[in-house]
Design a protein around this motif. Structure first.
Motif, PDB file in Angstrom:
ATOM      1  N   ALA A   1      24.253   1.397   7.231  1.00 52.97           N
ATOM      2  CA  ALA A   1      23.528   0.748   6.140  1.00 52.97           C
ATOM      3  C   ALA A   1      22.049   0.627   6.461  1.00 52.97           C
ATOM      4  N   PHE A   2      21.245   0.527   5.412  1.00 51.18           N
ATOM      5  CA  PHE A   2      19.792   0.447   5.562  1.00 51.18           C
ATOM      6  C   PHE A   2      19.248  -0.544   4.544  1.00 51.18           C
ATOM      7  N   LEU A   3      18.410  -1.458   5.008  1.00 54.54           N
ATOM      8  CA  LEU A   3      17.711  -2.391   4.125  1.00 54.54           C
ATOM      9  C   LEU A   3      16.246  -2.418   4.533  1.00 54.54           C
ATOM     10  N   GLY A   4      15.380  -1.956   3.641  1.00 52.62           N
ATOM     11  CA  GLY A   4      13.945  -1.971   3.893  1.00 52.62           C
ATOM     12  C   GLY A   4      13.241  -2.915   2.940  1.00 52.62           C
ATOM     13  N   GLU A   5      12.144  -3.489   3.398  1.00 51.17           N
ATOM     14  CA  GLU A   5      11.414  -4.439   2.564  1.00 51.17           C
ATOM     15  C   GLU A   5      11.003  -3.832   1.231  1.00 51.17           C
ATOM     16  N   GLU A   6      10.578  -2.569   1.263  1.00 55.33           N
ATOM     17  CA  GLU A   6      10.075  -1.967   0.032  1.00 55.33           C
ATOM     18  C   GLU A   6      11.193  -1.603  -0.938  1.00 55.33           C
ATOM     19  N   ASP A   7      12.446  -1.768  -0.530  1.00 57.02           N
ATOM     20  CA  ASP A   7      13.566  -1.546  -1.443  1.00 57.02           C
ATOM     21  C   ASP A   7      13.785  -2.725  -2.386  1.00 57.02           C
ATOM     22  N   VAL A   8      13.285  -3.886  -2.022  1.00 56.07           N
ATOM     23  CA  VAL A   8      13.633  -5.116  -2.721  1.00 56.07           C
ATOM     24  C   VAL A   8      12.491  -5.526  -3.648  1.00 56.07           C
TER      25      VAL A   8
ATOM     26  N   THR B   1       0.846  -1.188   0.000  1.00 59.45           N
ATOM     27  CA  THR B   1       0.000   0.000   0.000  1.00 59.45           C
ATOM     28  C   THR B   1       0.886   1.245   0.000  1.00 59.45           C
ATOM     29  N   GLU B   2       0.254   2.387  -0.242  1.00 59.02           N
ATOM     30  CA  GLU B   2       0.992   3.652  -0.184  1.00 59.02           C
ATOM     31  C   GLU B   2       1.555   3.885   1.216  1.00 59.02           C
ATOM     32  N   SER B   3       0.864   3.381   2.231  1.00 56.22           N
ATOM     33  CA  SER B   3       1.343   3.562   3.602  1.00 56.22           C
ATOM     34  C   SER B   3       2.627   2.791   3.853  1.00 56.22           C
ATOM     35  N   ASP B   4       2.775   1.594   3.239  1.00 58.40           N
ATOM     36  CA  ASP B   4       4.036   0.859   3.364  1.00 58.40           C
ATOM     37  C   ASP B   4       5.202   1.716   2.886  1.00 58.40           C
ATOM     38  N   VAL B   5       5.003   2.321   1.719  1.00 60.38           N
ATOM     39  CA  VAL B   5       6.066   3.125   1.114  1.00 60.38           C
ATOM     40  C   VAL B   5       6.340   4.372   1.948  1.00 60.38           C
ATOM     41  N   LYS B   6       5.280   5.047   2.375  1.00 56.13           N
ATOM     42  CA  LYS B   6       5.460   6.285   3.149  1.00 56.13           C
ATOM     43  C   LYS B   6       6.104   5.995   4.499  1.00 56.13           C
ATOM     44  N   CYS B   7       5.668   4.910   5.169  1.00 54.49           N
ATOM     45  CA  CYS B   7       6.242   4.573   6.474  1.00 54.49           C
ATOM     46  C   CYS B   7       7.724   4.255   6.358  1.00 54.49           C
ATOM     47  N   GLN B   8       8.097   3.513   5.307  1.00 60.73           N
ATOM     48  CA  GLN B   8       9.519   3.206   5.142  1.00 60.73           C
ATOM     49  C   GLN B   8      10.321   4.470   4.862  1.00 60.73           C
ATOM     50  N   GLN B   9       9.759   5.375   4.071  1.00 61.07           N
ATOM     51  CA  GLN B   9      10.464   6.621   3.778  1.00 61.07           C
ATOM     52  C   GLN B   9      10.689   7.423   5.062  1.00 61.07           C
ATOM     53  N   LEU B  10       9.679   7.509   5.923  1.00 64.38           N
ATOM     54  CA  LEU B  10       9.819   8.225   7.184  1.00 64.38           C
ATOM     55  C   LEU B  10      10.877   7.583   8.069  1.00 64.38           C
ATOM     56  N   ILE B  11      10.811   6.255   8.190  1.00 66.14           N
ATOM     57  CA  ILE B  11      11.774   5.543   9.029  1.00 66.14           C
ATOM     58  C   ILE B  11      13.189   5.754   8.508  1.00 66.14           C
ATOM     59  N   ARG B  12      13.342   5.662   7.204  1.00 61.79           N
ATOM     60  CA  ARG B  12      14.674   5.808   6.614  1.00 61.79           C
ATOM     61  C   ARG B  12      15.237   7.212   6.837  1.00 61.79           C
TER      62      ARG B  12
END
Length: 434
Positions: free
Chosen positions: A156-163, A134-145
């Motif tokens: 280093a950073f590895l997020g689920e939505e990067d893969v 969802t858009e929230s997955d992407v937005k939440c990861q962006q905020l966390i990053r």
């Protein structure tokens, strides 16, 4: 108690943390205070509260310039007074600061998720039609990053939505393992993923090699989240990366699992304990004053959460066989469909055990240190030869895909008993191979 009452009020009112400029604070050794006191930045920057069920770090920010309400948040304060079941990490980094940062990141993402759960459309799918984004997955990861990289720009950073797990009918398990392996084995470089999802590396000085890897699932349990079910969580695990000259292995040293709907912040730092909303969790056997003899079987007294991995038909079949095999042998079976939340509840002894197949690094990184610091076991779902009874299971790591997670044992001498009973049932019913 006053502390518990305050915590409930904070969670009920969704009180938010400080602005980022005021978030990270110096280490405090001791200062007695009344938990009911209102603490403003103009009078005192921070204080730790002792002589309570747990230590609390109450920070406050008074926005007098814009007339808005005062904002405050209780961070986890690490307790060094009680020995843990694990050894301290070898990293020299300030893990109290790391923990504050990832708690803030999880809380910030949780506010976004809480406001959109059950109200947001599916943006896309990944491995298959059951694997939602969802858009929230992407937005939440962006905020966390953004929060993490502002504090720790060289890590280093590895997020689920990067893969990219959807690529052309490829193997999603192989894709996630490859992404994790790339950052874990990247040596001393400053690791990150570029816009194409490939690992980029740049050299840094030798003195900067004591580096960390932040592994993030911005919303674990997206299907629950999208449907409006309250079983999803922000999961952030922190791995200490060995230097290029070291022979040691990567080790998870800190983690946070945050369920914004329930207001549960489960945190841990390697060698310094596991905490639920800043309250130290202790293994049941350490709480009990009576020394009871170990039992020979506890499976029929156990509440077990079973994973339902959606990436492959074979894993779904293995899960279904496991449910059929265990249904009459345990007190109860559950499927919460959120790996990190299940691990947090194992650490809290709400579940006696959780097992699943084909887990990703971002599913389990935070949960590994949280469960182990609570006194539980995180084990590989494999059978290995043992000189005594012919069967054992070794400790799992962040790269392990098939796991059995068991809660702290109630009696001394029962370590690994439930895990071994589960492995025996799974082996007898051909659930280990898929």
């Amino acid at each position: 108690s006053a502390f518990q009452s305050l915590t409930r009020q904070c969670l009920r009112r969704q009180i938010v943390p400080l602005r980022r400029s005021n978030r990270i604070i110096p280490d405090i050794t001791s200062c007695n205070c009344n938990i009911n006191n209102v603490i403003h930045r103009s009078s005192v920057r921070s204080t730790t509260c002792r002589n309570l069920p747990s230590m609390a770090l109450l920070l406050s920010h008074d926005n007098t310039n814009n007339g808005s309400e005062s904002e405050s948040y209780i961070y986890t304060t690490l307790d060094d007074s009680i020995n843990t079941t694990t050894t301290s990490t070898t990293t020299s980094r300030n893990l109290q600061q790391v923990l504050h940062t990832i708690e803030y990141a999880a809380y910030t993402a949780g506010k976004v998720a809480l406001s959109t759960s059950g109200q947001i459309a599916i943006k896309s799918t990944k491995a298959n039609i059951r694997d939602l984004v969802t858009e929230s997955d992407v937005k939440c990861q962006q905020l966390i990053r953004e929060i993490i990289e502002e504090e720790f720009p060289h890590d280093a950073f590895l997020g689920e939505e990067d893969v990219d797990l959807s690529g052309g009918g490829g193997d999603s398990s192989a894709a996630s393992s490859a992404a994790l392996d790339a950052v874990l084995s990247g040596g001393g470089g400053s690791l990150s993923l570029d816009d194409d999802g490939d690992v980029a590396s740049s050299s840094i000085n030798d003195e900067e090699e004591d580096r960390l890897l932040f592994i993030v699932d911005p919303i674990d349990g997206t299907t629950n989240f999208q449907a409006g079910l309250p079983i999803y969580a922000m999961s952030i695990g922190v791995v200490a990366l060995p230097s290029s000259s070291s022979s040691s292995s990567p080790e998870v040293v800190a983690g946070v699992i945050y369920n914004p709907t329930l207001g549960e912040m489960t945190s841990a730092v390697r060698g310094r304990g596991c905490y639920l909303n800043n309250r130290r969790l202790q293994p049941p056997q350490q709480q009990s004053q009576q020394q009871l003899p170990p039992r020979t079987s506890i499976l029929n007294q156990s509440l077990i959460n079973v994973g339902f991995p959606i990436s492959k038909e074979s894993t779904l079949q293995a899960s279904s066989k496991a449910v059929a095999a265990l249904a009459t042998k345990v007190r109860g079976l559950r499927m919460v469909a959120c790996a990190s939340q299940a691990m947090a509840w194992v650490a809290q002894s709400k579940f006696n055990a959780y097992f699943s197949w084909d887990l990703n690094g971002w599913d389990v990184a935070a949960g590994i240190v949280i469960v182990e610091e609570s006194g539980g076991l995180v084990s590989k779902m494999v059978v290995e030869e043992d000189g005594d009874d012919g069967m054992t299971s070794s400790r799992a790591g962040v790269e392990t895909r098939d796991m059995i997670i068991s809660c702290p044992c109630e009696r001394r001498g029962e370590e690994g008993l439930l895990r071994d009973e589960l492995i025996e049932v799974l082996k007898e019913n051909d659930c280990l191979d898929y």
